[in-house]
Design a protein around this motif. Sequence first.
Motif, mmCIF file in Angstrom:
data_model
loop_
_atom_site.group_PDB
_atom_site.id
_atom_site.type_symbol
_atom_site.label_atom_id
_atom_site.label_comp_id
_atom_site.label_asym_id
_atom_site.label_seq_id
_atom_site.Cartn_x
_atom_site.Cartn_y
_atom_site.Cartn_z
ATOM 1 N N HIS A 78 0.845 -1.192 0.000
ATOM 2 C CA HIS A 78 0.000 0.000 0.000
ATOM 3 C C HIS A 78 0.884 1.247 0.000
ATOM 4 O O HIS A 78 1.850 1.336 0.751
ATOM 5 C CB HIS A 78 -0.885 -0.030 1.261
ATOM 6 N N LEU A 79 0.559 2.247 -0.840
ATOM 7 C CA LEU A 79 1.261 3.525 -0.837
ATOM 8 C C LEU A 79 0.563 4.496 0.098
ATOM 9 O O LEU A 79 -0.668 4.502 0.199
ATOM 10 C CB LEU A 79 1.303 4.126 -2.243
ATOM 11 N N VAL A 80 1.351 5.330 0.778
ATOM 12 C CA VAL A 80 0.804 6.350 1.668
ATOM 13 C C VAL A 80 1.459 7.696 1.361
ATOM 14 O O VAL A 80 2.632 7.765 0.997
ATOM 15 C CB VAL A 80 0.989 6.000 3.162
ATOM 16 N N ASN A 81 0.668 8.773 1.503
ATOM 17 C CA ASN A 81 1.205 10.124 1.420
ATOM 18 C C ASN A 81 1.997 10.399 2.689
ATOM 19 O O ASN A 81 1.519 10.118 3.794
ATOM 20 C CB ASN A 81 0.072 11.156 1.333
ATOM 21 N N LEU A 82 3.201 10.977 2.547
ATOM 22 C CA LEU A 82 4.041 11.274 3.714
ATOM 23 C C LEU A 82 4.341 12.763 3.804
ATOM 24 O O LEU A 82 4.570 13.428 2.789
ATOM 25 C CB LEU A 82 5.370 10.527 3.626
ATOM 26 N N PHE A 168 -4.342 10.833 -4.900
ATOM 27 C CA PHE A 168 -5.532 11.105 -5.702
ATOM 28 C C PHE A 168 -5.508 10.338 -7.024
ATOM 29 O O PHE A 168 -6.541 9.963 -7.543
ATOM 30 C CB PHE A 168 -5.705 12.605 -5.946
ATOM 31 N N LYS A 169 -4.323 10.056 -7.551
ATOM 32 C CA LYS A 169 -4.245 9.316 -8.814
ATOM 33 C C LYS A 169 -4.730 7.873 -8.667
ATOM 34 O O LYS A 169 -5.014 7.213 -9.660
ATOM 35 C CB LYS A 169 -2.822 9.349 -9.372
ATOM 36 N N THR A 170 -4.866 7.390 -7.436
ATOM 37 C CA THR A 170 -5.305 6.005 -7.206
ATOM 38 C C THR A 170 -6.776 5.913 -6.805
ATOM 39 O O THR A 170 -7.328 4.818 -6.751
ATOM 40 C CB THR A 170 -4.467 5.344 -6.091
ATOM 41 N N TYR A 171 -7.418 7.035 -6.503
ATOM 42 C CA TYR A 171 -8.787 6.995 -6.000
ATOM 43 C C TYR A 171 -9.776 6.594 -7.083
ATOM 44 O O TYR A 171 -9.660 6.993 -8.241
ATOM 45 C CB TYR A 171 -9.216 8.344 -5.427
ATOM 46 N N LYS A 172 -10.762 5.842 -6.634
ATOM 47 C CA LYS A 172 -11.891 5.457 -7.472
ATOM 48 C C LYS A 172 -13.165 5.745 -6.673
ATOM 49 O O LYS A 172 -13.100 5.984 -5.470
ATOM 50 C CB LYS A 172 -11.827 3.955 -7.800
ATOM 51 N N VAL A 173 -14.299 5.722 -7.327
ATOM 52 C CA VAL A 173 -15.557 5.832 -6.586
ATOM 53 C C VAL A 173 -15.610 4.666 -5.604
ATOM 54 O O VAL A 173 -15.370 3.517 -5.971
ATOM 55 C CB VAL A 173 -16.767 5.818 -7.538
#
Length: 195
Positions: A78-82, A168-173
């Motif tokens: 999983h990627l996380v914003n840091l 945000f590039k990974t978000y989906k509904v």
Amino acid sequence: MFTGIVETFGEIKEIIHENGNVHLFVDAKITNELKIDQSVAHNGVCLTVVEINGAIYKVTAIKETIDKTTIGEWKVGHLVNLERAMLLGARLDGHIVQGHVDQTGKCIQIEDANGSTYFTFEYDFEKNNITIEKGSITIDGTSLTVVNSGKNTFSVAIIPYTLENTLFKTYKVGSEVNLEFDVVGKYVSKLMSLK
């Protein structure tokens, strides 16, 4: 304290459950600049660095943090914003962010807007959090401006740079996100509830 300006991504390399806690091992290009006891926001969740081993550092989340955030859904890979804590005297490029997630929300719509992208989120209004038009919101650690503020929904307009350099590039509904509402708004909401 943080600003909501994401520095880089981290990748979850290992997850260990111990009693009610979760130990997360994160690989990030900023690890060599970290030190023990330093605060780092992970998708907006302030966690303390407790161990460093090469390019990987360890943080621990307690049950209350797990219950209020998306950490329980994180998996290896999983990627996380840091974001590291802000420096006193540095520019406040985003807004005042505490790293204390108030609740989670769900992405309910993504709309292309000819150069930007609108993301709409829904959250549980019963938890007494509010947004206001042009106010601040933190989504997975990213400082943003609210548009289309509703009773339990709001939207944000994402520029291409933010889309590419945050989650945000990974978000989906249907994607679940961590929400930290504006600290001033939280105080006003609390004061109004006391009347």
